[in-house]
Design an enzyme around this catalytic site. Sequence first.
Site, PDB file in Angstrom:
ATOM      1  N   GLN A 138      -6.036  -3.487  10.306  1.00 26.03           N
ATOM      2  CA  GLN A 138      -4.959  -2.847  11.072  1.00 26.03           C
ATOM      3  C   GLN A 138      -5.412  -1.569  11.766  1.00 26.03           C
ATOM      4  O   GLN A 138      -4.599  -0.716  12.085  1.00 26.03           O
ATOM      5  CB  GLN A 138      -3.788  -2.520  10.159  1.00 26.03           C
ATOM      6  CG  GLN A 138      -3.092  -3.755   9.624  1.00 26.03           C
ATOM      7  CD  GLN A 138      -1.813  -3.380   8.875  1.00 26.03           C
ATOM      8  OE1 GLN A 138      -0.824  -3.005   9.461  1.00 26.03           O
ATOM      9  NE2 GLN A 138      -1.863  -3.495   7.566  1.00 26.03           N
TER      10      GLN A 138
ATOM     11  N   LYS B 299       0.832  -1.220   0.000  1.00 26.70           N
ATOM     12  CA  LYS B 299       0.000   0.000   0.000  1.00 26.70           C
ATOM     13  C   LYS B 299       0.860   1.261   0.000  1.00 26.70           C
ATOM     14  O   LYS B 299       0.633   2.175  -0.785  1.00 26.70           O
ATOM     15  CB  LYS B 299      -0.923   0.032   1.233  1.00 26.70           C
ATOM     16  CG  LYS B 299      -1.984  -1.029   1.238  1.00 26.70           C
ATOM     17  CD  LYS B 299      -2.898  -0.890   2.438  1.00 26.70           C
ATOM     18  CE  LYS B 299      -2.185  -1.065   3.768  1.00 26.70           C
ATOM     19  NZ  LYS B 299      -1.576  -2.375   3.978  1.00 26.70           N
ATOM     20  N   THR B 300       1.836   1.280   0.897  1.00 23.53           N
ATOM     21  CA  THR B 300       2.664   2.475   0.974  1.00 23.53           C
ATOM     22  C   THR B 300       3.471   2.628  -0.308  1.00 23.53           C
ATOM     23  O   THR B 300       3.643   3.717  -0.841  1.00 23.53           O
ATOM     24  CB  THR B 300       3.569   2.404   2.229  1.00 23.53           C
ATOM     25  OG1 THR B 300       2.729   2.219   3.361  1.00 23.53           O
ATOM     26  CG2 THR B 300       4.383   3.663   2.413  1.00 23.53           C
TER      27      THR B 300
ATOM     28  N   ARG C 165       4.681  -7.610  10.975  1.00 23.23           N
ATOM     29  CA  ARG C 165       5.890  -6.770  10.852  1.00 23.23           C
ATOM     30  C   ARG C 165       7.089  -7.626  10.447  1.00 23.23           C
ATOM     31  O   ARG C 165       8.112  -7.114  10.001  1.00 23.23           O
ATOM     32  CB  ARG C 165       6.242  -6.075  12.189  1.00 23.23           C
ATOM     33  CG  ARG C 165       5.256  -5.079  12.732  1.00 23.23           C
ATOM     34  CD  ARG C 165       4.821  -4.069  11.720  1.00 23.23           C
ATOM     35  NE  ARG C 165       3.559  -4.489  11.112  1.00 23.23           N
ATOM     36  CZ  ARG C 165       3.094  -4.004   9.957  1.00 23.23           C
ATOM     37  NH1 ARG C 165       3.772  -3.109   9.284  1.00 23.23           N
ATOM     38  NH2 ARG C 165       1.957  -4.438   9.450  1.00 23.23           N
TER      39      ARG C 165
ATOM     40  N   ASP D 278      -2.204   7.763   3.600  1.00 21.68           N
ATOM     41  CA  ASP D 278      -1.769   6.403   3.982  1.00 21.68           C
ATOM     42  C   ASP D 278      -2.406   6.069   5.332  1.00 21.68           C
ATOM     43  O   ASP D 278      -2.787   6.974   6.081  1.00 21.68           O
ATOM     44  CB  ASP D 278      -0.232   6.376   4.093  1.00 21.68           C
ATOM     45  CG  ASP D 278       0.320   4.938   4.066  1.00 21.68           C
ATOM     46  OD1 ASP D 278      -0.473   3.989   3.948  1.00 21.68           O
ATOM     47  OD2 ASP D 278       1.561   4.786   4.154  1.00 21.68           O
ATOM     48  N   GLU D 279      -2.501   4.787   5.666  1.00 21.61           N
ATOM     49  CA  GLU D 279      -3.074   4.344   6.955  1.00 21.61           C
ATOM     50  C   GLU D 279      -4.448   4.983   7.198  1.00 21.61           C
ATOM     51  O   GLU D 279      -4.747   5.461   8.295  1.00 21.61           O
ATOM     52  CB  GLU D 279      -2.126   4.706   8.120  1.00 21.61           C
ATOM     53  CG  GLU D 279      -0.704   4.231   7.962  1.00 21.61           C
ATOM     54  CD  GLU D 279      -0.496   2.781   8.386  1.00 21.61           C
ATOM     55  OE1 GLU D 279      -1.477   2.090   8.709  1.00 21.61           O
ATOM     56  OE2 GLU D 279       0.675   2.340   8.342  1.00 21.61           O
TER      57      GLU D 279
HETATM   58  P1  ATP Z   1       1.547  -2.133   5.953  1.00 22.00           P
HETATM   59  O1  ATP Z   1       0.128  -2.579   5.906  1.00 22.00           O
HETATM   60  O2  ATP Z   1       2.312  -2.869   6.984  1.00 22.00           O
HETATM   61  O3  ATP Z   1       1.679  -0.644   6.014  1.00 22.00           O
HETATM   62  P2  ATP Z   1       1.984  -1.982   3.103  1.00 22.00           P
HETATM   63  O4  ATP Z   1       0.796  -2.587   2.483  1.00 22.00           O
HETATM   64  O5  ATP Z   1       2.075  -0.521   3.139  1.00 22.00           O
HETATM   65  O6  ATP Z   1       2.199  -2.600   4.569  1.00 22.00           O
HETATM   66  P3  ATP Z   1       4.570  -1.857   1.912  1.00 22.00           P
HETATM   67  O7  ATP Z   1       5.309  -1.446   3.123  1.00 22.00           O
HETATM   68  O8  ATP Z   1       4.307  -0.878   0.847  1.00 22.00           O
HETATM   69  O9  ATP Z   1       3.235  -2.572   2.350  1.00 22.00           O
HETATM   70  O10 ATP Z   1       5.296  -3.097   1.241  1.00 22.00           O
HETATM   71  C1  ATP Z   1       5.746  -4.215   2.008  1.00 22.00           C
HETATM   72  C2  ATP Z   1       7.065  -4.714   1.471  1.00 22.00           C
HETATM   73  O11 ATP Z   1       6.879  -5.349   0.215  1.00 22.00           O
HETATM   74  C3  ATP Z   1       8.067  -3.604   1.238  1.00 22.00           C
HETATM   75  O12 ATP Z   1       9.347  -4.081   1.557  1.00 22.00           O
HETATM   76  C4  ATP Z   1       7.931  -3.345  -0.249  1.00 22.00           C
HETATM   77  O13 ATP Z   1       9.102  -2.780  -0.782  1.00 22.00           O
HETATM   78  C5  ATP Z   1       7.669  -4.731  -0.804  1.00 22.00           C
HETATM   79  N1  ATP Z   1       6.880  -4.747  -2.054  1.00 22.00           N
HETATM   80  C6  ATP Z   1       5.664  -4.220  -2.242  1.00 22.00           C
HETATM   81  N2  ATP Z   1       5.218  -4.452  -3.506  1.00 22.00           N
HETATM   82  C7  ATP Z   1       6.198  -5.138  -4.125  1.00 22.00           C
HETATM   83  C8  ATP Z   1       6.348  -5.668  -5.459  1.00 22.00           C
HETATM   84  N3  ATP Z   1       5.423  -5.537  -6.387  1.00 22.00           N
HETATM   85  N4  ATP Z   1       7.506  -6.325  -5.720  1.00 22.00           N
HETATM   86  C9  ATP Z   1       8.454  -6.478  -4.783  1.00 22.00           C
HETATM   87  N5  ATP Z   1       8.369  -6.010  -3.523  1.00 22.00           N
HETATM   88  C10 ATP Z   1       7.250  -5.343  -3.202  1.00 22.00           C
HETATM   89 MG    MG Z   2       2.192   0.846   4.771  1.00 27.29          MG
END
Ligand code: ATP
Ligand code: MG
Length: 743
Positions: free
Chosen positions: A256, A35-36, A631, A220-221
């Site tokens: 979350q 997402k981020t 995490r 975000d969040e």
């Molecule tokens: P959270 O809910 O904990 O905030 P999130 O959904 O925001 O998580 P991110 O932090 O954006 O997730 O991504 C999680 C991990 O996966 C990061 O290390 C990111 O770089 C990696 N990642 C995300 N998408 C891809 C992709 N398409 N290919 C490779 N790595 C990815």
């Molecule tokens: Mg995130």
Amino acid sequence: MDISQIIDPLNKAQRQAVCSEAQNTLVLAGAGSGKTRVLVHRIAWLVQVENVSPYSILAVTFTNKAAGEMRFRIENLLKTPVRNMWVGTFHGLAHRLLRSHWQDAGLVENFQIIDSDDQLRLIKRIMKELGIDDKQNPPREVQWFINESKDNGLRAEQINVRELHNREYMLEVYQQYEALCQRTGLVDFAELLLRAHELWLKQPHLLKHYQQRFSHILVDEFQDTNTIQYAWLKVLSANNLPQTQISTFVVGDDDQSIYGWRGAKIEHIREFEQDFKAGSSATVRLEQNYRSTGNILDAANAVIANNSERLGKELWTEDGEGELLQVYQAFNEIDEAAYVAGQIEKWVEKGGKRSEIAILYRSNAQSQPHEYELVKRAIPYRVYGGLRFYERAEIKDALAYLRLVSNRQDDAALERIINVPTRGIGQRTVDIIRMAARETQQHLWQTAQTLIAEQRLTARAAGSVQKFVDLIDEMSALVTDNSMSLSEQITHIVEVSLLKEFHGKENSERAQAKVENLEELVNAAKRFDDEGDPLLDAVKESNERMPETLSMSPLAEFLAHAALEAGEGQADEWEDCVQLMSLHSAKGLEFELVFLTGLEQGLFPHKNALQDFSGGRLEEERRLCYVGITRARQQLHLTHAESRTIYGRNERAYPSQFLTEIPADLIRQVRAVSQSPAFAASCSHFNNEASEDGVSIGQRVTHKKFGEGTVIDIEGTGARARVQVNFDYEGSRWLMLNIARLA
Ligand code: ATP
Ligand code: MG
């Protein structure tokens, strides 16, 4: 134009979100699904492909740290600085708006932000003045009531006294508190948000200006926005006007949502689709996880499946199962900390970095035994939360001097330091000043001077108060003379206040640490001299386009920065150290190796949640557990203790129900502790393992001389085996197993 860097590192669903043509887009996705990453790439896409100016983009994140990282990642993708883009937390953004438009917001120019401690102090003072017994009516409850009201957008005058059911005094305190803050130029955290919202409603010309400025708003969040934040967003985006051109893009995960206790509402995710229906809208779901191993994800999915109110998603990964989760049953919290530290040493021995490791806990008080153990083993660590740098007593004293120098109306600051260091101004004198201030509706500073002039204080008290007044005036003269840099000003104030001597007078390590902290404050000011505050710079960059004017002294800027930073980490970013933090602060972060500690009923889930019969709070605790589990990238250790001393009481503890929600085949029990039947039964799916020498941790043994005790540690085997026994009457001792002849 090379857009491959923006698009290539994304999967199909992520691309769909990044390139969304809808006016309003909701990305609803589980932990670690990107997402981020999507949000960052979306901003890069807007700038690079859709030619949106960074000036027109507003991005909201949850912490200042996340905001810093987001800006860094965007600049990396675009290979150019985007200084005039606004990226910040809701509080940070609200603060900037209020600084730029203090007059329109009805504030004084040099208003100060107060933290929750200052707020509580003011509330106690008001209660005392009103003659309200603070034993029967805890001031914290009043503080809670005031903040909750503000988070819901309610000023004192809008509250219906009849709904308070015999607690009308809370409303009276709220009214007095509002008046006091207004009079003394103080703004608490909830007030920042409420005023920023009121600014939109009361000043349509400003609202229009920002609506024309921001064509894209990204959050975000999103699951953790509270009522007033959501209202602020809705007004800014003109969501109720069919012709609005503003595009919103929000990402979140209902599983979350962990700030319900602070007014956040998961419902906003559902409401978003209803509320933002002008123009086209799209919802994108991401379910592939890129963070954790299969086993970790299966555990997270299994735990969260026990919640009823879910929008429903299941995470999966292309990566393998990875290692099993390790569950450690500790004898007590000291044993738990020793286990964690031992595992950290192993990780580092194998070439892992310390910064890849996080120790997570439910409440900040749990960090202490871990800190003790890490210090003992000389493992560098950094604690987020707990007593944060800007919240330490000595730092708050120094900041109070700075605040009073910058704003004499700051009563909270004056009360804090009028007799720190001790200068012979007793509580009685302070009470006299307070009462007089209340009668005349003036600030403490002014009142103190009037009392001296009218000789209403004893000669001794008057002399001491006069010295204090002179000291602050003298400090102020230096600060207003612009020849000094900020860090020089702060150095000077710390010196002449004699705070170092005061806090360092004991000859102890603690005192030494306090002096070092005061020195670190000067270093922080130096860094601020060099780097400034990115969000503030963004406002300055756009200065040419009125009405976003901003004029703050460097000292005022630094104070505001310190107040807003107080919620986050300290210490040196660059040092390779283990990270300790509460589960709440771990949101959005990821680590190779995670220790989820204190998994015990009453601790996690928290006992308040167990007493809530609606089950709502238990579900929030479970989401917190889900946040904790997700995490971890490679390894996850879950620990719980058989007994724990917390807040000074030693109590028997039982494994958290969340542990039993994780399928047994995902778990490896590292070492079992208890022999007590009740405890063993409560951990039925974990096996007890005895050491090679037939002794196991937790076993009750008898020694001829020392009597009965419990084995708490074992080292070595065969002739070199040693055991540590905690004897009921003799305390803990290490014994050679083949000599001790334990029965
Ligand atoms: P959270 O809910 O904990 O905030 P999130 O959904 O925001 O998580 P991110 O932090 O954006 O997730 O991504 C999680 C991990 O996966 C990061 O290390 C990111 O770089 C990696 N990642 C995300 N998408 C891809 C992709 N398409 N290919 C490779 N790595 C990815
Ligand atoms: Mg995130």
